[in-house]
Design a protein around this motif. Structure first.
Motif, PDB file in Angstrom:
ATOM      1  N   ARG A  32      -3.063  11.115 -13.117  1.00  0.00           N
ATOM      2  CA  ARG A  32      -1.920  10.526 -12.425  1.00  0.00           C
ATOM      3  C   ARG A  32      -1.064   9.778 -13.438  1.00  0.00           C
ATOM      4  NH1 ARG A  32      -5.964   7.039 -12.102  1.00  0.00           N
ATOM      5  NH2 ARG A  32      -5.578   4.813 -12.356  1.00  0.00           N
ATOM      6  N   TYR A  77      -5.082   9.832   0.429  1.00  0.00           N
ATOM      7  CA  TYR A  77      -5.655   8.609  -0.117  1.00  0.00           C
ATOM      8  C   TYR A  77      -4.644   7.478   0.023  1.00  0.00           C
ATOM      9  CZ  TYR A  77      -2.998   8.856  -4.546  1.00  0.00           C
ATOM     10  OH  TYR A  77      -2.012   8.865  -5.492  1.00  0.00           O
ATOM     11  N   THR A  78      -5.150   6.267  -0.102  1.00  0.00           N
ATOM     12  CA  THR A  78      -4.302   5.079  -0.072  1.00  0.00           C
ATOM     13  C   THR A  78      -4.618   4.247  -1.296  1.00  0.00           C
ATOM     14  OG1 THR A  78      -4.209   5.045   2.344  1.00  0.00           O
ATOM     15  CG2 THR A  78      -3.730   2.976   1.211  1.00  0.00           C
ATOM     16  N   SER A  79      -3.569   3.760  -1.931  1.00  0.00           N
ATOM     17  CA  SER A  79      -3.715   2.855  -3.059  1.00  0.00           C
ATOM     18  C   SER A  79      -2.673   1.762  -2.885  1.00  0.00           C
ATOM     19  CB  SER A  79      -3.544   3.607  -4.382  1.00  0.00           C
ATOM     20  OG  SER A  79      -3.939   2.788  -5.467  1.00  0.00           O
ATOM     21  N   VAL A 117      -7.298  10.126  -8.874  1.00  0.00           N
ATOM     22  CA  VAL A 117      -6.750   9.125  -7.959  1.00  0.00           C
ATOM     23  C   VAL A 117      -7.912   8.509  -7.191  1.00  0.00           C
ATOM     24  CG1 VAL A 117      -4.450  10.142  -7.706  1.00  0.00           C
ATOM     25  CG2 VAL A 117      -6.284  10.911  -6.203  1.00  0.00           C
ATOM     26  N   VAL A 118      -7.885   7.218  -7.037  1.00  0.00           N
ATOM     27  CA  VAL A 118      -8.940   6.449  -6.349  1.00  0.00           C
ATOM     28  C   VAL A 118     -10.346   6.946  -6.722  1.00  0.00           C
ATOM     29  CG1 VAL A 118      -7.475   5.636  -4.461  1.00  0.00           C
ATOM     30  CG2 VAL A 118      -8.710   7.788  -4.161  1.00  0.00           C
ATOM     31  N   ALA A 145       0.883  -1.164   0.000  1.00  0.00           N
ATOM     32  CA  ALA A 145       0.000   0.000   0.000  1.00  0.00           C
ATOM     33  C   ALA A 145       0.921   1.214   0.000  1.00  0.00           C
ATOM     34  CB  ALA A 145      -0.879   0.014   1.241  1.00  0.00           C
ATOM     35  N   HIS A 168       0.485   5.312   1.055  1.00  0.00           N
ATOM     36  CA  HIS A 168      -0.372   6.347   1.625  1.00  0.00           C
ATOM     37  C   HIS A 168       0.160   7.692   1.138  1.00  0.00           C
ATOM     38  CE1 HIS A 168      -1.792   3.124   4.219  1.00  0.00           C
ATOM     39  NE2 HIS A 168      -0.518   2.851   4.472  1.00  0.00           N
ATOM     40  N   THR A 221      -0.013  -1.484  -4.981  1.00  0.00           N
ATOM     41  CA  THR A 221       0.556  -2.094  -6.181  1.00  0.00           C
ATOM     42  C   THR A 221       1.158  -3.450  -5.845  1.00  0.00           C
ATOM     43  OG1 THR A 221       1.950  -1.692  -8.117  1.00  0.00           O
ATOM     44  CG2 THR A 221       2.868  -1.069  -5.981  1.00  0.00           C
TER      45      THR A 221
END
Length: 130
Positions: free
Chosen positions: A50, A84-86, A69-70, A32, A34, A88
């Protein structure tokens, strides 16, 4: 933590390895990341796009481009921030990510802000400096 400021907008990144989603024995490592975007300037801006450049430990590269984003294209007034958190996945236990956000002002001026390069390292990975 990794930070970079472009045009009075600070981007802070904190990567986090996710062992519960990773399967190291099957070549699947998941992180993740952040993100905190802070408008430290005097103009209102909106994040439109992005771009990510991701490199795994074997030098394999991929690029990711898309809107927002998100699922959001946040507007940041002076002094405001957006978090936000994504995540990979990578086939190797380490890698690196770097990128940019495409922004616009209320007047329609477009510009890019840098996302600092950040390291993705599984907790048990042996690090080598080349």
């Amino acid at each position: 933590m990794y930070r970079q400021i472009t045009r009075n907008i600070q981007v802070t990144v904190q990567p986090e390895y996710l062992p519960d989603q990773s399967q190291a024995d099957q070549g699947r490592h998941v992180w993740a990341y952040h993100i905190l975007i802070e408008n430290q300037g005097s103009e209102t801006v909106q994040l439109l796009t992005r771009y990510w450049h991701i490199t795994d430990a074997l030098g394999r590269q991929q690029e990711v481009r898309g809107p927002g984003v998100v699922g959001e294209q946040p507007v940041l007034r002076p002094g405001e921030q957006f978090r936000y958190t994504s995540g990979t996945p990578l086939p190797t236990p380490s890698g690196i990510m770097v990128g940019s956000y495409g922004m616009t002002t209320l007047e329609g001026e477009r510009f890019d802000i840098a996302i600092p390069a950040f390291s993705l390292d599984a907790p048990d990975v042996v690090r080598r400096l080349n």
